[in-house]
Design a protein around this motif. Sequence first.
Motif, PDB file in Angstrom:
ATOM      1  N   GLU A 138      12.956  44.104  20.607  1.00 17.22           N
ATOM      2  CA  GLU A 138      11.949  44.459  20.105  1.00 17.22           C
ATOM      3  C   GLU A 138      10.541  44.825  21.305  1.00 17.22           C
ATOM      4  N   GLU A 139      10.505  44.537  22.479  1.00 15.31           N
ATOM      5  CA  GLU A 139       9.738  44.848  23.344  1.00 15.31           C
ATOM      6  C   GLU A 139       9.469  46.270  23.842  1.00 15.31           C
ATOM      7  N   GLY A 140      10.805  46.914  23.757  1.00 18.52           N
ATOM      8  CA  GLY A 140      11.096  48.272  24.127  1.00 18.52           C
ATOM      9  C   GLY A 140      10.129  49.449  23.912  1.00 18.52           C
ATOM     10  N   ALA A 141       9.846  49.416  22.536  1.00 13.18           N
ATOM     11  CA  ALA A 141       8.838  50.403  21.980  1.00 13.18           C
ATOM     12  C   ALA A 141       7.421  50.457  22.432  1.00 13.18           C
ATOM     13  N   ASP A 142       7.041  49.352  22.707  1.00 12.81           N
ATOM     14  CA  ASP A 142       5.393  49.142  23.191  1.00 12.81           C
ATOM     15  C   ASP A 142       5.521  49.926  24.596  1.00 12.81           C
TER      16      ASP A 142
END
Length: 442
Positions: A138-142
């Motif tokens: 989930e961290e990739g988009a930010d």
Amino acid sequence: MAQHFTVSRRDFLRSSALGSAGLALGARPEFVPPSDRITIGMIGAGARAHGLVESLKAFPEVEIVAACDAYTGRLERINDRIGGNVDTMADYREIISRDDVDAVVISSPDHWHYQHSVDSLNAGKHAYIEKPLTYSIEEGADIIQAQRSNQLAVQVGSPGPNSILIQKARQMIQEGKLGQVTMIRASTNRNTASGAWIYPIPPDASPQTVDWDLFLGSAPKRPYSPERFFRWRCYKDYSGGLSTDLYVHTCTTINYLMGSAIPEQVIAMGDLYRWINSRDVPDTINASLKYPDGFMVNLSGTFNNQGGNSGGMRILGTEGSLVFGGGLRFIPERVNESNSWITASWPKDLADAYIADSEIRHEEIPSSRSPAMVAGEEVYHAEGKDSMSIHIQEWLNAIRSGNPTKEDAEVGHHAAACAHLINASIEMETMVHWDGHQLSAK
């Protein structure tokens, strides 16, 4: 999931006693004009960071001016390595708040990558980020958003795409030399304690030399443990284990070769067979990945054997194969139909008529063809600059020019996602899917 926070330079200077004191600059190479210098801060100073420092020292335009780490011994050694002119500290925010830092190298434990990356990019620093880009999918988009909104150069630390052998292989695939590629097989095996991340612990390690709370960050609170600090890859609290340490490299290369991104389905099995008392991540994994682009990948790895197929990758196409390991080999397919064992069950006159057909004879009886020269294997070896040097040079060029790198935040996210999907399948004991936004299980 790591805590999400950002810190502005103004807020940090207000809260930090060091902010108004200023920090001494290191000596700069006199032969490089100031306009050409790229000043770098090292966020994390472990063994990988020291290797990166040695690579960076080959570029005269680079000046490492600051380094931070939670263990004082690493900072002492990195200062020695660079020549004693580096400002050292524990907190990374002291680095990203500085006006004299153009870029950062982030080589901290995996569970810190998100925070260090987003905060550094939002502070206006270009970033070289060690793989895996993320600790969770989930961290990739930010991180992608932080790179794009600030228009900064990011290079994630898998140098495979900058290998001339990988580029040659990509060209051959794109030109259709392999025909239709439907299967890729890769393995990474080790059989040593150090290969399994059981690293030696410095004799001076103690709560006095290790800032344990700083290391933990948003990870679960635990009593001080030198094993967890110096061997963090062995524990789920800080790492994705074998998948995020080794498979990320492989997936980065596969995605680049095939022009692909994230697999649509992943199923994997993993277990801990040998290093039972030293970790809580598997030491052996088998995984299958199905890409929407029309091919599958088999990944395997163990820390319990380095013989046999000790590593490498095979790309299998209808017209030929590419084999990595000790160079690059192209092996053309030599396919001959042979249906005689089938027609042997037919009535004799029908079988004789079948093989009497000229097209059938040409296809199934090589000796019936006219003599011809047939291309054999092709073998390629790399010479010149290593891929790591080219990888770093590309990042430095991107800082100056604004041109893209081969492994920006989006590419790094895709490769890390492969590893996270493998781990999720192992944990959930089922096939998993990722649509770019949500993880689901079948």
